[in-house]
Motif scaffolding. Structure first.
Motif, PDB file in Angstrom:
ATOM      1  N   ARG A 142       0.814  -1.212   0.000  1.00  0.00           N
ATOM      2  CA  ARG A 142       0.000   0.000   0.000  1.00  0.00           C
ATOM      3  C   ARG A 142       0.852   1.268   0.000  1.00  0.00           C
ATOM      4  O   ARG A 142       0.362   2.357  -0.347  1.00  0.00           O
ATOM      5  N   ALA A 143       2.120   1.144   0.310  1.00  0.00           N
ATOM      6  CA  ALA A 143       2.999   2.317   0.328  1.00  0.00           C
ATOM      7  C   ALA A 143       3.376   2.768  -1.080  1.00  0.00           C
ATOM      8  O   ALA A 143       3.940   3.860  -1.242  1.00  0.00           O
ATOM      9  N   ASP A 200       8.100  -0.297   3.140  1.00  0.00           N
ATOM     10  CA  ASP A 200       6.895   0.505   3.308  1.00  0.00           C
ATOM     11  C   ASP A 200       7.134   1.999   3.184  1.00  0.00           C
ATOM     12  O   ASP A 200       6.304   2.799   3.631  1.00  0.00           O
ATOM     13  N   ARG A 201       8.246   2.392   2.581  1.00  0.00           N
ATOM     14  CA  ARG A 201       8.454   3.819   2.336  1.00  0.00           C
ATOM     15  C   ARG A 201       7.583   4.269   1.166  1.00  0.00           C
ATOM     16  O   ARG A 201       7.525   3.611   0.136  1.00  0.00           O
ATOM     17  N   ASP A 202       6.933   5.409   1.309  1.00  0.00           N
ATOM     18  CA  ASP A 202       5.964   5.879   0.324  1.00  0.00           C
ATOM     19  C   ASP A 202       6.666   6.343  -0.948  1.00  0.00           C
ATOM     20  O   ASP A 202       7.656   7.079  -0.888  1.00  0.00           O
ATOM     21  N   TRP A 258       1.595  -2.520 -12.667  1.00  0.00           N
ATOM     22  CA  TRP A 258       1.110  -3.896 -12.782  1.00  0.00           C
ATOM     23  C   TRP A 258       1.567  -4.777 -11.620  1.00  0.00           C
ATOM     24  O   TRP A 258       0.787  -5.563 -11.100  1.00  0.00           O
ATOM     25  N   ARG A 259       2.822  -4.642 -11.208  1.00  0.00           N
ATOM     26  CA  ARG A 259       3.353  -5.502 -10.147  1.00  0.00           C
ATOM     27  C   ARG A 259       2.617  -5.267  -8.833  1.00  0.00           C
ATOM     28  O   ARG A 259       2.362  -6.210  -8.077  1.00  0.00           O
ATOM     29  N   GLY A 260       2.265  -4.028  -8.537  1.00  0.00           N
ATOM     30  CA  GLY A 260       1.585  -3.739  -7.282  1.00  0.00           C
ATOM     31  C   GLY A 260       0.116  -4.105  -7.288  1.00  0.00           C
ATOM     32  O   GLY A 260      -0.475  -4.328  -6.232  1.00  0.00           O
ATOM     33  N   LEU A 261      -0.495  -4.159  -8.484  1.00  0.00           N
ATOM     34  CA  LEU A 261      -1.910  -4.523  -8.574  1.00  0.00           C
ATOM     35  C   LEU A 261      -2.099  -6.031  -8.554  1.00  0.00           C
ATOM     36  O   LEU A 261      -2.926  -6.554  -7.806  1.00  0.00           O
ATOM     37  N   ASP A 262      -1.367  -6.741  -9.385  1.00  0.00           N
ATOM     38  CA  ASP A 262      -1.469  -8.204  -9.396  1.00  0.00           C
ATOM     39  C   ASP A 262      -0.266  -8.777 -10.133  1.00  0.00           C
ATOM     40  O   ASP A 262      -0.334  -9.069 -11.336  1.00  0.00           O
TER      41      ASP A 262
END
Length: 718
Positions: free
Chosen positions: A95-96, A135-137, A298-302
């Motif tokens: 989520r970051a 988790d760094r934004d 793409w990598r962060g979504l799925d």
């Protein structure tokens, strides 16, 4: 701005909404695919960059969506997805990390590469599942997706729909084509508008070009290594968005106007009778490998849906770019098909050239499948099947060379044509000069005749030479001028210790490496060789593709992999010398000669067997003595001269005679006998710098014609 759940369409159970950002009467509907996420938030950014996160609603089949009232065109946005972080299982939710919309039709800004922000893993030794997430934004370093509206005044725009038989492709780079063009306003140089400028179009039409094939225009970014070395990704094979035109190629910064400028380019090119073909990169993305790249979209979504992974959750790379889009997954297949239809329907694009197309057709067993679901879907699609579809028929994976194996209606880049023609006119001439045999004439004849050995197999039921996109050069590799000036690549400027780029270039420098210290005679021989290459291209069966700049003798100073050279090395130099203007005239003559003779543009392979003396053969091959070529002469490495007669009687054409003399010394050839032909009129000779310098000459059947070393001669039967 509260979201409202989308109502199910009557008669359907929870029908998923359209992906991307869709304007409505009251706001905007947002939707993305994140099949393994536990939550997805829409992130809206105001003019000061402040972020507001709005939870989206989960719908069927992994789609998350919501409608936001009051959101209009111009709104900057992104997504954040939460869920399992288990690299060994392929899940990398975080989520970051701010994520681009894979369906964004406009992207503003570029990636600011900060390894300490984009790294997925703090230390892989800390966790048995492959690491703990960072988790760094990343929001401050990621571009923004933009909501845009449709609508453009296409007026009376009509696609040229040029038949394959009449097509002449011109491969060009949006930026490089016009960056140094003196007839363009400075603000339009290197832009979409520059490609459509009257001066550019006049050059293309003068050359007889019917289709311009543009290097990637999908939004892209540069790799971290290039940025660290002060370089940029010039070619653009590093996609950041499959729907958004690359904003840096526009003369404006306003997102909607970037799209409109691209559409305006297409409209003006169409008005000039020129089709627009896009070089598209769907085989990988700019996220690179999970270990060394970044989470941008793409990598962060799925990750597991969009990328091909092995049993350990690591990227399977058959592209050489760190990752491979997983075209076994319906989500990825839909993404690519939706992107293609968007460019075809909304942007009025006429065709696509698929980079590393083998990677798009590898099945569950990782091998290439001509009946891959993606290829079947594209061939069956009523929109896409009517466009020009061209495959680059290889990738770097196992058994990756697949020239001639893509199903119709796809055409393919013919690398065998490229290598064979280069070899005949350059290395084999050098071998003859040294007293050594060459490679024989058999393969050359096959390429001139349309490469039936490659494109006439059982998976090619139409048996058409139009499946072959013939070329002697392309963006990767030497230019035509550099083929005649360099024996070795000189890629030191890429800062990879000259290890990048191909080593098998089929070139010859005529005894002097490079451009310096070359006498006039050697320069003349080099120019003649360029003309030989161009003549072979435009007089052979198949669809010719000309590399932009070859018509004016452009050099890249020996760099055969100028993907990171956004500078005069790659740009066309329009400050032309006399010999360059002559070469443009020669190119225009050759394309017009091709257009005037339908026998060179036939849909079917030539019938008959000239080797066996078949009198019905529409293509007859003769040796230097005028007799039909024998099997021994075809395969003799010391045979350096071939005469080919194109008989166009069945298509309302005459008889054309081409004499290809690849010997290092002057020679004499006897004019072959043909029924109904008493003499041969000389039309063109590659020894002449200009077409209008060719002296009028008629040679009777059975008489000898003197031909110069390394020369191509065209005659017409009378």
């Amino acid at each position: 701005m509260p979201t409202q759940p989308l109502a199910a369409t009557p008669g359907h159970y929870d029908l998923p909404p359209a992906l991307g950002a869709t304007l409505t009467d009251t706001g905007t509907e947002f939707a993305c695919y994140a099949g393994h996420a536990t939550s997805v938030a829409l992130c809206l950014f105001d003019t000061d960059g402040r972020e507001q996160q709005i939870p989206l609603h989960e719908h069927a089949h992994g789609v998350w969506a919501g409608h936001v009232d009051g959101v209009r065109a111009g709104q900057r946005y992104g997504f954040r997805a939460d869920g399992p972080y288990s690299p060994g299982e392929g899940d990398r939710h975080n989520r970051a990390k701010l994520l681009l919309d894979p369906y964004a039709r406009s992207i503003v800004g570029d990636v600011t590469w900060r390894p300490e922000v984009f790294g997925h893993v703090v230390d892989e030794r800390l966790s048995g599942d492959g690491g703990v997430r960072d988790d760094r934004d990343s929001a401050a370093y990621v571009p923004r997706s933009v909501v845009v509206s449709d609508g453009f005044d296409w007026g009376e725009d009509r696609a040229p729909c040029t038949p394959w038989t009449d097509t002449v492709v011109y491969e060009a780079h949006v930026r490089g084509l016009t960056m140094q063009h003196p007839d363009l306003p400075v603000r339009l140089r290197g832009t979409y508008a520059g490609v459509a400028h009257p001066a550019t179009i006049a050059h293309l039409t003068r050359l007889g070009v019917t289709a311009i094939e543009l290097l990637p225009v999908h939004a892209f970014t540069s790799e971290p290594r290039l940025i660290q070395n002060g370089l940029t990704n010039y070619w653009g094979y590093n996609t950041m968005g499959f729907f958004a035109p690359h904003a840096a190629y526009a003369s404006t910064d306003e997102p909607l106007e970037v799209i409109n400028e691209f559409k305006g380019m297409v409209k003006l090119l169409h008005a000039a009778g020129i089709e627009v073909i896009l070089d598209v990169v769907y085989n990988h993305t700019c996220e690179q490998s999970a270990a060394a790249g970044a989470t941008l979209s793409w990598r962060g979504l799925d990750n597991a849906a969009y990328y091909r992974l092995d049993e350990r959750g690591c990227d399977v790379d058959v592209t050489g770019c760190g990752n491979t889009v997983d075209m076994r997954d319906p989500v990825s297949v839909r993404l690519v098909l939706d992107s293609l239809r968007y460019w075809a329907q909304e942007m009025h694009v006429d065709g696509f050239r698929f980079d590393l197309a083998v990677a798009l057709a590898r099945g569950l067993d990782d091998s290439f499948h001509p009946d891959h679901p993606f290829l079947v879907a594209m061939r069956a699609d009523p929109v896409l099947s009517s466009r020009k579809l061209i495959a680059e028929p290889w990738d770097i994976g196992s058994h990756g060379w697949r020239t001639g194996q893509f199903p119709p209606p796809m055409a393919e880049w013919n690398d065998r044509f490229r290598d064979t023609v280069r070899t005949f006119w350059l290395p084999d001439v050098a071998a003859d000069l040294a007293g050594h045999p060459g490679h024989g004439l058999s393969d050359l004849g096959t390429r001139i005749a349309g490469s039936q050995d490659l494109f006439g197999g059982s998976n090619r039921p139409r048996m058409s030479p139009m499946s072959s996109v013939s070329m002697v050069t392309a963006h990767d590799g030497f230019t035509a001028a550099d083929l005649t000036a360099y024996n070795q690549k000189h890629n030191e400027g890429n800062l990879e210790h000259n290890a990048d780029g191909g080593n098998d270039n089929h070139s010859w420098n005529f005894g002097v490496e490079g451009q310096d210290g070359v006498d006039d005679e050697t320069r003349a021989h080099r120019r003649r060789s360029i003309r030989n290459l161009l003549a072979s291209l435009f007089t052979s069966a198949g669809v010719p593709m000309l590399l932009g700049g070859d018509e004016l003798g452009r050099t890249q100073q020996g760099n055969n992999n100028a993907y990171c050279q956004d500078n005069p090395i790659s740009w066309l130099d329009w400050d032309l010398q006399a010999w360059q203007r002559d070469l443009i005239d020669t190119t225009a003559f050759l394309t017009s000669f091709r257009a005037a003779h339908p026998v060179l543009r036939q849909r079917a392979f030539f019938p008959g067997s000239p080797i066996d003396g078949d009198t019905l053969a529409a293509l007859r091959w003769h040796a230097a003595d005028g007799a039909l070529m024998t099997a021994q002469e075809w395969n003799d490495g010391r045979s350096r001269t071939v005469q080919v007669v194109f008989d166009g009687a069945d298509v309302g054409d005459g008889r054309l005679l081409f004499v290809l003399h690849g010997g290092a010394h002057d020679s004499r050839v006897r004019m072959p006998e043909q029924a109904g032909v008493t003499a041969w009129d000389l039309v063109w000779d590659s020894t002449c710098e200009r077409p209008d310098e060719v002296a009028s000459k008629q040679v009777s059947v059975g008489d000898d014609l003197e031909v110069s070393a390394g020369s191509f001669v065209i005659l017409l039967g009378v």
